[in-house]
Every structure is written in C-alpha cells, then in structure tokens.
Design a protein around this motif. Structure first.
Motif, PDB file in Angstrom:
ATOM      1  N   LYS A  15       0.847  -1.191   0.000  1.00 19.93           N
ATOM      2  CA  LYS A  15       0.000   0.000   0.000  1.00 19.93           C
ATOM      3  C   LYS A  15       0.885   1.243   0.000  1.00 19.93           C
ATOM      4  O   LYS A  15       1.829   1.342   0.785  1.00 19.93           O
ATOM      5  CB  LYS A  15      -0.901   0.005   1.226  1.00 19.93           C
ATOM      6  CG  LYS A  15      -1.886   1.141   1.229  1.00 19.93           C
ATOM      7  CD  LYS A  15      -2.887   1.002   2.337  1.00 19.93           C
ATOM      8  CE  LYS A  15      -3.888   2.144   2.241  1.00 19.93           C
ATOM      9  NZ  LYS A  15      -4.976   1.967   3.152  1.00 19.93           N
TER      10      LYS A  15
ATOM     11  N   ILE B 240       0.552   7.334  -9.619  1.00 17.09           N
ATOM     12  CA  ILE B 240       0.282   6.660  -8.349  1.00 17.09           C
ATOM     13  C   ILE B 240      -0.123   7.706  -7.327  1.00 17.09           C
ATOM     14  O   ILE B 240       0.432   8.797  -7.296  1.00 17.09           O
ATOM     15  CB  ILE B 240       1.537   5.907  -7.847  1.00 17.09           C
ATOM     16  CG1 ILE B 240       1.986   4.876  -8.890  1.00 17.09           C
ATOM     17  CG2 ILE B 240       1.269   5.234  -6.522  1.00 17.09           C
ATOM     18  CD1 ILE B 240       3.334   4.252  -8.594  1.00 17.09           C
ATOM     19  N   GLU B 241      -1.095   7.350  -6.477  1.00 15.77           N
ATOM     20  CA  GLU B 241      -1.530   8.245  -5.410  1.00 15.77           C
ATOM     21  C   GLU B 241      -1.432   7.516  -4.076  1.00 15.77           C
ATOM     22  O   GLU B 241      -1.527   6.285  -4.036  1.00 15.77           O
ATOM     23  CB  GLU B 241      -2.972   8.683  -5.640  1.00 15.77           C
ATOM     24  CG  GLU B 241      -3.158   9.560  -6.856  1.00 15.77           C
ATOM     25  CD  GLU B 241      -4.603   9.973  -7.047  1.00 15.77           C
ATOM     26  OE1 GLU B 241      -5.461   9.606  -6.210  1.00 15.77           O
ATOM     27  OE2 GLU B 241      -4.867  10.655  -8.044  1.00 15.77           O
TER      28      GLU B 241
ATOM     29  N   ASP C   2      -3.166   3.863  -2.915  1.00 10.60           N
ATOM     30  CA  ASP C   2      -3.228   2.845  -3.961  1.00 10.60           C
ATOM     31  C   ASP C   2      -2.485   1.594  -3.519  1.00 10.60           C
ATOM     32  O   ASP C   2      -1.567   1.657  -2.701  1.00 10.60           O
ATOM     33  CB  ASP C   2      -2.575   3.341  -5.255  1.00 10.60           C
ATOM     34  CG  ASP C   2      -3.423   4.360  -5.998  1.00 10.60           C
ATOM     35  OD1 ASP C   2      -4.619   4.494  -5.689  1.00 10.60           O
ATOM     36  OD2 ASP C   2      -2.877   5.021  -6.896  1.00 10.60           O
ATOM     37  N   ARG C   3      -2.883   0.432  -4.070  1.00  6.54           N
ATOM     38  CA  ARG C   3      -2.130  -0.803  -3.881  1.00  6.54           C
ATOM     39  C   ARG C   3      -1.296  -1.021  -5.126  1.00  6.54           C
ATOM     40  O   ARG C   3      -1.807  -0.930  -6.234  1.00  6.54           O
ATOM     41  CB  ARG C   3      -3.075  -1.985  -3.675  1.00  6.54           C
ATOM     42  CG  ARG C   3      -3.757  -1.926  -2.320  1.00  6.54           C
ATOM     43  CD  ARG C   3      -4.548  -3.174  -2.011  1.00  6.54           C
ATOM     44  NE  ARG C   3      -3.634  -4.294  -1.864  1.00  6.54           N
ATOM     45  CZ  ARG C   3      -3.844  -5.490  -2.409  1.00  6.54           C
ATOM     46  NH1 ARG C   3      -4.896  -5.726  -3.129  1.00  6.54           N
ATOM     47  NH2 ARG C   3      -2.981  -6.459  -2.230  1.00  6.54           N
TER      48      ARG C   3
ATOM     49  N   VAL D 109      -0.851  -1.049 -10.686  1.00  4.90           N
ATOM     50  CA  VAL D 109      -1.561  -0.356  -9.621  1.00  4.90           C
ATOM     51  C   VAL D 109      -2.984  -0.886  -9.595  1.00  4.90           C
ATOM     52  O   VAL D 109      -3.659  -0.919 -10.631  1.00  4.90           O
ATOM     53  CB  VAL D 109      -1.573   1.169  -9.853  1.00  4.90           C
ATOM     54  CG1 VAL D 109      -2.356   1.870  -8.758  1.00  4.90           C
ATOM     55  CG2 VAL D 109      -0.166   1.718  -9.927  1.00  4.90           C
TER      56      VAL D 109
ATOM     57  N   SER E 185      -6.498  -0.039  -8.469  1.00  4.77           N
ATOM     58  CA  SER E 185      -7.169   1.173  -8.034  1.00  4.77           C
ATOM     59  C   SER E 185      -8.599   1.203  -8.531  1.00  4.77           C
ATOM     60  O   SER E 185      -8.887   0.816  -9.658  1.00  4.77           O
ATOM     61  CB  SER E 185      -6.415   2.397  -8.555  1.00  4.77           C
ATOM     62  OG  SER E 185      -7.095   3.572  -8.212  1.00  4.77           O
TER      63      SER E 185
ATOM     64  N   ARG F 255     -10.164   4.061  -8.750  1.00  6.95           N
ATOM     65  CA  ARG F 255     -10.362   5.409  -9.273  1.00  6.95           C
ATOM     66  C   ARG F 255     -10.163   5.516 -10.768  1.00  6.95           C
ATOM     67  O   ARG F 255     -10.361   6.556 -11.349  1.00  6.95           O
ATOM     68  CB  ARG F 255      -9.423   6.387  -8.563  1.00  6.95           C
ATOM     69  CG  ARG F 255      -7.966   6.139  -8.820  1.00  6.95           C
ATOM     70  CD  ARG F 255      -7.103   7.133  -8.079  1.00  6.95           C
ATOM     71  NE  ARG F 255      -5.729   6.730  -8.101  1.00  6.95           N
ATOM     72  CZ  ARG F 255      -4.898   6.955  -9.093  1.00  6.95           C
ATOM     73  NH1 ARG F 255      -5.309   7.590 -10.150  1.00  6.95           N
ATOM     74  NH2 ARG F 255      -3.655   6.546  -9.044  1.00  6.95           N
TER      75      ARG F 255
END
Length: 100
Positions: free
Chosen positions: A39, A50-51, A54-55, A84, A86, A88
C-alpha cells in the motif's frame, strides 16, 4: 519524498504462512520469483500515475527497506512499480481493476 520515489508498506507479514491446502510453509522456505503487493504511504512530487492509498505490485528483489518511527517501509522508484490496483480508474465494469 523526493522526485519519483514511492514509499510503501507491505501487505502481509513475511513470516510463516499457510498454503490454500493448509500446509505450513516456514519463513525460511525459498519462493519462486514473484511480485508482492503493498500500500502506498507517500509519493514524491514527480510521481504521475500513483496516489497515496493505492495498492501497487512490485518486485521484492528491487527494493530498499527503511525504518521510520519503528515501522518498516519499502522505498521504490515509480518505474519499479509493475501495476496499480485502483478503483479510481474509469469504468471498472468487466475489468480487473488493474492498470499497467
């Protein structure tokens, strides 16, 4: 965090684990080369895809470990992240939720 660095916390403990069949696998057993999930805790200012939260999927062989306030983290470059996971990213109907 500076430049393209990503600070992550690994998902699971690296100790003994059990297979799906219930067999105990000791921590000293050698695994085949496989990627690991983590994570994202923090990112540098030049990270674009990437934020935090995120996994990400990364290769445990290409990592640098760092201890911050008693917790163990892994420091990666953005280019070392393979995928990633995600929610989103756009419409997830019929997709795996991964983007590469």
């Amino acid at each position: 965090m500076l430049h393209d660095r990503v600070l992550v916390r690994t998902d699971g403990p690296e100790g003994d684990r059990r297979s799906t069949g219930g067999i105990l696998i000791p921590a000293t057993a050698e695994l085949s080369k496989r990627c690991a999930w983590a994570k994202v805790v923090a990112i540098g200012q030049n990270v674009r895809s990437i934020e935090p939260g995120d996994r990400v999927l990364y290769d445990p062989e290409d990592r640098s470990e760092v201890e911050v306030r008693g917790e163990l983290y892994v420091l990666l470059r953005e280019r070392d992240v393979h995928a990633v996971a995600s929610e989103r990213v756009g419409d997830t109907t019929g997709s795996t939720g991964l983007y590469l």
